[in-house]
Design a protein around this motif. Structure first.
Motif, PDB file in Angstrom:
ATOM      1  N   THR A 163       1.973   1.625  -3.598  1.00 28.60           N
ATOM      2  CA  THR A 163       0.773   2.330  -4.303  1.00 28.60           C
ATOM      3  C   THR A 163       0.654   3.741  -3.963  1.00 28.60           C
ATOM      4  OG1 THR A 163      -0.309   0.158  -3.940  1.00 28.60           O
ATOM      5  CG2 THR A 163      -1.611   1.843  -4.699  1.00 28.60           C
ATOM      6  N   TRP A 164       0.955   4.238  -2.808  1.00 27.92           N
ATOM      7  CA  TRP A 164       0.810   5.467  -2.416  1.00 27.92           C
ATOM      8  C   TRP A 164       1.914   6.347  -3.234  1.00 27.92           C
ATOM      9  CZ3 TRP A 164      -1.683   9.566  -0.905  1.00 27.92           C
ATOM     10  CH2 TRP A 164      -1.048  10.824  -0.347  1.00 27.92           C
ATOM     11  N   TRP A 165       3.152   5.934  -3.169  1.00 27.62           N
ATOM     12  CA  TRP A 165       4.219   6.518  -3.968  1.00 27.62           C
ATOM     13  C   TRP A 165       3.945   6.410  -5.461  1.00 27.62           C
ATOM     14  CZ3 TRP A 165       6.494  10.091  -1.795  1.00 27.62           C
ATOM     15  CH2 TRP A 165       7.022  10.156  -0.384  1.00 27.62           C
ATOM     16  N   GLU A 216       8.200   2.615  -5.242  1.00 25.53           N
ATOM     17  CA  GLU A 216       7.034   2.478  -5.631  1.00 25.53           C
ATOM     18  C   GLU A 216       6.430   1.001  -5.680  1.00 25.53           C
ATOM     19  OE1 GLU A 216       6.715   1.103  -9.360  1.00 25.53           O
ATOM     20  OE2 GLU A 216       8.542   0.550  -8.284  1.00 25.53           O
ATOM     21  N   LEU A 219       0.719  -1.187   0.119  1.00 25.71           N
ATOM     22  CA  LEU A 219       0.124   0.073  -0.026  1.00 25.71           C
ATOM     23  C   LEU A 219       0.868   1.146  -0.080  1.00 25.71           C
ATOM     24  CD1 LEU A 219      -2.986  -0.994   2.425  1.00 25.71           C
ATOM     25  CD2 LEU A 219      -3.118  -0.827   0.143  1.00 25.71           C
ATOM     26  N   MET A 220       2.084   1.240   0.678  1.00 28.50           N
ATOM     27  CA  MET A 220       2.737   2.296   0.719  1.00 28.50           C
ATOM     28  C   MET A 220       3.531   2.558  -0.831  1.00 28.50           C
ATOM     29  SD  MET A 220       4.126   4.840   2.222  1.00 28.50           S
ATOM     30  CE  MET A 220       3.686   4.304   4.029  1.00 28.50           C
TER      31      MET A 220
END
Length: 219
Positions: A20-22, A171, A17-18
């Motif tokens: 995905t955020w980046w 990413e 998820l991190m």
């Protein structure tokens, strides 16, 4: 034969998820740069003096004719050799943004040329200068008319953002590779990453469709 086991993904959800955020940050930032840069490049090529326009044309030609991966290497690893040391995230945003700015510039240049000349004459007749006419009349209409192809470039940018993993940006693909290095389960994590990319793509497409509808209503 070992089958798929997606239970191995659960402990790494936070990492994915991190990532995905980046990926979203990269896409939005590079997309904004590519859009603004595309407008600037298009205007310079069409209206700037030759001494300015020709170097920009050469720059666009080089970026269209070379791979994005090579451009990222030159920006991140090459510039440091001449004393310009920029963070990986900035290098990724600049590389993606400039790469797609040249394609947006080609689209916008065609859109600007396609604007009815009567619009320009009308703006000049009410006292607008050359640059005011471009800013308030020509460019807004060109942008409205080129939303679908520019949107296509934005979707391509989202997909190409995976390449920045090669310069160490955490990413989505990079995050999946980290998980794979610990679990040795590539299929589960790559399939999960593909699903997350697809969700991001759906969100981006929905946003683009909504923006296009709002533009049509405002006409």
């Amino acid at each position: 034969m070992q089958g798929l086991d997606f239970s191995v993904v659960a402990p790494y959800v936070d990492i994915l998820l991190m990532g995905t955020w980046w990926t979203a940050i990269l896409t939005v930032s590079a997309g904004a740069l590519s859009f603004v840069g595309g407008i600037i490049f298009a205007v310079v090529v069409l209206y700037a003096p030759a001494i300015v326009a020709y170097p920009v044309r050469l720059f666009m030609w080089v970026f269209m004719g070379t791979p994005l991966l090579l451009q990222l290497f030159l920006i991140y690893f090459g510039l440091v050799q001449i004393g310009i040391d920029i963070p990986a995230l900035v290098a990724g945003i600049v590389g993606l943004g400039l790469h797609f700015a040249v394609y947006n510039a080609d689209v916008l240049r065609a859109g600007i040329v396609a604007v009815d000349f009567g619009q320009t004459e009308g703006a000049r007749s009410i006292g607008f200068g050359k640059w005011q006419t471009l800013r308030y009349v020509v460019i807004p209409q060109a942008v409205r008319n080129t939303i679908p192809p520019i949107g296509g470039n934005m979707i391509a940018l989202l997909k190409e953002s995976a390449i920045v993993s090669v310069i160490g940006i955490a990413e989505l693909v990079h995050s999946a590779q980290l998980a794979i290095s610990e679990t040795f389960r590539p299929f589960e994590f790559y399939i999960t990453a593909a699903a997350l990319y697809y969700l991001l793509n759906l969100v981006l497409e929905a946003g683009l469709r909504r923006f296009e509808r709002n533009v049509e209503i405002s006409r």
